[in-house]
Every structure is written in structure tokens, then in C-alpha cells.
Scaffold this motif. Structure first.
Motif, short mmCIF file in Angstrom:
data_model
loop_
_atom_site.label_atom_id
_atom_site.label_comp_id
_atom_site.label_asym_id
_atom_site.label_seq_id
_atom_site.Cartn_x
_atom_site.Cartn_y
_atom_site.Cartn_z
N LEU A 60 0.83 -1.21 0.00
CA LEU A 60 0.00 0.00 0.00
C LEU A 60 0.86 1.25 0.00
N PHE A 61 1.92 1.25 0.78
CA PHE A 61 2.85 2.37 0.83
C PHE A 61 3.45 2.64 -0.56
N ALA A 108 10.22 1.44 -2.83
CA ALA A 108 10.66 0.13 -2.35
C ALA A 108 12.03 0.19 -1.67
N LEU A 109 12.74 1.29 -1.81
CA LEU A 109 14.04 1.45 -1.14
C LEU A 109 13.89 1.92 0.31
N ILE A 110 12.82 2.63 0.60
CA ILE A 110 12.70 3.37 1.86
C ILE A 110 12.80 2.48 3.09
N ASN A 111 12.19 1.33 3.09
CA ASN A 111 12.20 0.46 4.26
C ASN A 111 13.36 -0.53 4.27
N HIS A 112 14.26 -0.39 3.31
CA HIS A 112 15.34 -1.37 3.18
C HIS A 112 16.67 -0.64 3.01
N SER A 113 17.10 -0.38 1.78
CA SER A 113 18.41 0.23 1.60
C SER A 113 18.47 1.69 2.05
N LEU A 114 17.33 2.33 2.20
CA LEU A 114 17.31 3.71 2.73
C LEU A 114 16.68 3.80 4.12
N ASN A 115 16.55 2.68 4.81
CA ASN A 115 15.90 2.72 6.12
C ASN A 115 16.67 3.53 7.14
N TRP A 116 17.95 3.77 6.90
CA TRP A 116 18.75 4.58 7.81
C TRP A 116 18.29 6.04 7.85
N LEU A 117 17.42 6.44 6.92
CA LEU A 117 16.87 7.80 6.93
C LEU A 117 15.72 7.96 7.92
N ILE A 169 8.06 11.11 2.29
CA ILE A 169 8.03 9.66 2.07
C ILE A 169 8.60 8.92 3.28
N VAL A 170 9.69 9.43 3.83
CA VAL A 170 10.27 8.80 5.02
C VAL A 170 9.29 8.89 6.18
N TRP A 171 8.70 10.04 6.37
CA TRP A 171 7.72 10.22 7.46
C TRP A 171 6.52 9.29 7.26
N LEU A 172 6.00 9.26 6.03
CA LEU A 172 4.85 8.42 5.73
C LEU A 172 5.16 6.94 5.96
N SER A 173 6.35 6.52 5.58
CA SER A 173 6.73 5.13 5.80
C SER A 173 6.69 4.79 7.28
N GLN A 174 7.21 5.67 8.10
CA GLN A 174 7.18 5.41 9.54
C GLN A 174 5.76 5.28 10.04
N LYS A 175 4.85 6.09 9.53
CA LYS A 175 3.46 6.04 9.98
C LYS A 175 2.73 4.81 9.44
N MET A 176 2.96 4.47 8.19
CA MET A 176 2.23 3.37 7.56
C MET A 176 2.77 2.00 7.94
N MET A 177 4.05 1.92 8.26
CA MET A 177 4.67 0.61 8.47
C MET A 177 4.61 0.16 9.92
N ILE A 178 3.97 0.92 10.80
CA ILE A 178 3.85 0.51 12.19
C ILE A 178 3.15 -0.85 12.25
N GLY A 179 3.76 -1.77 12.94
CA GLY A 179 3.18 -3.10 13.09
C GLY A 179 3.54 -4.07 12.00
N ALA A 180 4.29 -3.60 10.97
CA ALA A 180 4.74 -4.53 9.92
C ALA A 180 5.84 -5.40 10.52
N ASN A 181 6.29 -6.37 9.79
CA ASN A 181 7.25 -7.35 10.31
C ASN A 181 8.67 -6.82 10.30
N HIS A 182 8.90 -5.67 10.89
CA HIS A 182 10.25 -5.11 11.01
C HIS A 182 10.97 -5.79 12.16
N ALA A 183 12.24 -5.97 11.98
CA ALA A 183 13.09 -6.44 13.10
C ALA A 183 13.51 -5.20 13.86
N GLU A 184 13.15 -5.11 15.11
CA GLU A 184 13.48 -3.90 15.88
C GLU A 184 14.62 -4.15 16.82
#
Length: 184
Positions: A60-61, A108-117, A169-184
Motif C-alpha cells: 500500500l505504501f 521500495a528502497l525506503i524500508n530497506h536500503s534507505l531505512n537509515w533515513l 516519504i520517510v515520514w509516511l513510511s514510519q506512519k504506515m509501516m507501524i506493526g509490519a514485520n520489522h526487526a526492531e
């Protein structure tokens, strides 16, 4: 909140796959094969979801970013800043499919290769402002898009738009991806 992706080689593949598909978009239009880039970006996204994707939330993101980015580039086109080659017949103001594909791939980069942002909004803005315009300038050099205003004016507008877009986009990813299968 920082997110990790478990396999670093997949993160590198994420970045390299996007770049290969980006070049396919540009070169496909340059050599009159406009479907090549979107097809390759679809392959990249298939790989992304098969090996890296976080499921429906990330899907969806990516769709949202692709549509919003297409809207932003369509506005730039309709206002006369930029003209695109291989656009939609009868709707030259609408950003072409290869631009939509690029936005989807970038998302598709935001939550992976650009997740450091994540959480680094000023840095996200700066990186967007610095690295967004050269992508368009490369398109101009390859003859797949055209600046209709003086180059400096267009580059400054692109810097403001891309800085704001990457931050959003970075802000939106943080809001939309809450609860996704991220390793924290």
C-alpha cells in the motif's frame, strides 16, 4: 525508531535492482522501447516482495508513493516546468508510466536500503534536494525529458520538491509501516 533488514546482501540487491530498473526506464525511452523500464521495474518489485517486502502495508505504501509521485510530476508537467517523452497520448500533462515505475521503485528502497533515513528528516530533505535534480538532469542529457524553463530555475524547483518529497516519504513510511514485520 530504526528498522533493520536481516540480510545485508538483499539490501544491496534492493539498491542495485532499483538502479538497474531506473536505467532501463531511461534507456528504454531513449531507444523507443518505453515498456522496457516499467517491465523491469515490475520485475524488481516482484523480487522485492518475494525476498524483502513487508506485505500488504508496504505494498500500500509503494502504491501510494507511486501515485502521489506521478501526481507531483504531472503537476510539474502541466505547469510547464518539464516535458516527458513517451507520455500518454492525448494527456501530455500526465507523467508517463516510466515515471510512475520510478516512483514505485524508489518507494521500495525506503524500508530497506534507505531505512537509515528513518527519523532523520533534515537529512532526508537534504538528500532529496541534492540527489533528486541530477536524476532529472540525466533524463535531459539522455533526451527523455526536457526542461522548459531555465535550467537553474528548474533545478531549484526540483530541489525543493524532491527535498520535501523524500522527507514526506520517510515520514509516511514510519506512519504506515507501524506493526509490519520489522526487526526492531
Amino acid at each position: 525508531m530504526r528498522y533493520r533488514t536481516a540480510n545485508k546482501s538483499l539490501v544491496i540487491a534492493n539498491a542495485l535492482g532499483f538502479n538497474a530498473a531506473w536505467w532501463a526506464c531511461v534507456l528504454g525511452v531513449k531507444y523507443a522501447i518505453p515498456w522496457l523500464g516499467p517491465l523491469m521495474m515490475a520485475g524488481f518489485l516482484f523480487f522485492h516482495f518475494r525476498f524483502l517486502g513487508y506485505g500488504s502495508k508496504e505494498g500500500l505504501f509503494i502504491v501510494f508513493v507511486a501515485l502521489a509521485g506521478t501526481g507531483v510530476d504531472s503537476i510539474k508537467s502541466s505547469l510547464g516546468f518539464i516535458s516527458y517523452d513517451s507520455g500518454w497520448p492525448g494527456a501530455i500533462w500526465l507523467a508517463p508510466l516510466w515515471i510512475t515505475a520510478m516512483w514505485a521503485g524508489f518507494a521500495a528502497l525506503i524500508n530497506h536500503s534507505l531505512n537509515w533515513l528513518k527519523g532523520r528528516y533534515l537529512l532526508a530533505f537534504i538528500l532529496g534536494a541534492v540527489f533528486g535534480p541530477p536524476s532529472y538532469m540525466a533524463g535531459v542529457r539522455f533526451g527523455v525529458l526536457h526542461f522548459n524553463l531555465p535550467t537553474m530555475t528548474t533545478v531549484l524547483v526540483l530541489a525543493a520538491v524532491w527535498g520535501t518529497a523524500v522527507l514526506a516519504i520517510v515520514w509516511l513510511s514510519q506512519k504506515m509501516m507501524i506493526g509490519a514485520n520489522h526487526a526492531e
